[in-house]
Motif scaffolding. Structure first.
Motif, PDB file in Angstrom:
ATOM      1  N   ALA A  18       3.751  18.511  13.619  1.00  0.00           N
ATOM      2  CA  ALA A  18       3.823  18.691  12.158  1.00  0.00           C
ATOM      3  C   ALA A  18       2.652  19.488  11.603  1.00  0.00           C
ATOM      4  O   ALA A  18       2.265  19.341  10.449  1.00  0.00           O
ATOM      5  N   ALA A  26       8.720  18.705  12.017  1.00  0.00           N
ATOM      6  CA  ALA A  26       8.013  17.858  12.974  1.00  0.00           C
ATOM      7  C   ALA A  26       7.516  18.632  14.194  1.00  0.00           C
ATOM      8  O   ALA A  26       6.757  18.092  14.999  1.00  0.00           O
ATOM      9  N   LEU A  39       9.663  13.456   8.615  1.00  0.00           N
ATOM     10  CA  LEU A  39       9.660  14.841   9.077  1.00  0.00           C
ATOM     11  C   LEU A  39      10.551  14.954  10.298  1.00  0.00           C
ATOM     12  O   LEU A  39      10.392  14.204  11.262  1.00  0.00           O
TER      13      LEU A  39
END
Length: 71
Positions: free
Chosen positions: A68, A64, A59
């Motif tokens: 996340a 992120a 991510l």
């Protein structure tokens, strides 16, 4: 613990998210280490994981953000 693979096999990494300033450098480094890099936007992460069946999901950027929590 490492992943055992034959030299001709590439591990697949799914890069999820947009807006990562280091994305180009990440792609170069991952390619150098034998990863086949796929990418997906945050809104399509589930579909992308199912379709690509990656060995690893990374991510980045908006995916992120805030720990996340959007994923």
């Amino acid at each position: 613990m490492g992943v055992t693979r034959r030299p001709e096999e590439h591990l697949t990494l799914l890069l999820v998210g947009r807006g990562e300033p280091m994305e180009a450098a990440l792609r170069v480094a991952l390619d150098r280490h034998g990863f086949a890099v796929e990418s997906a936007v945050t809104a399509r992460v589930v579909e992308a994981v199912v379709a690509a069946a990656p060995d690893l999901v990374l991510l980045v950027g908006d995916a992120a953000a805030n720990g996340a929590t959007g994923i």
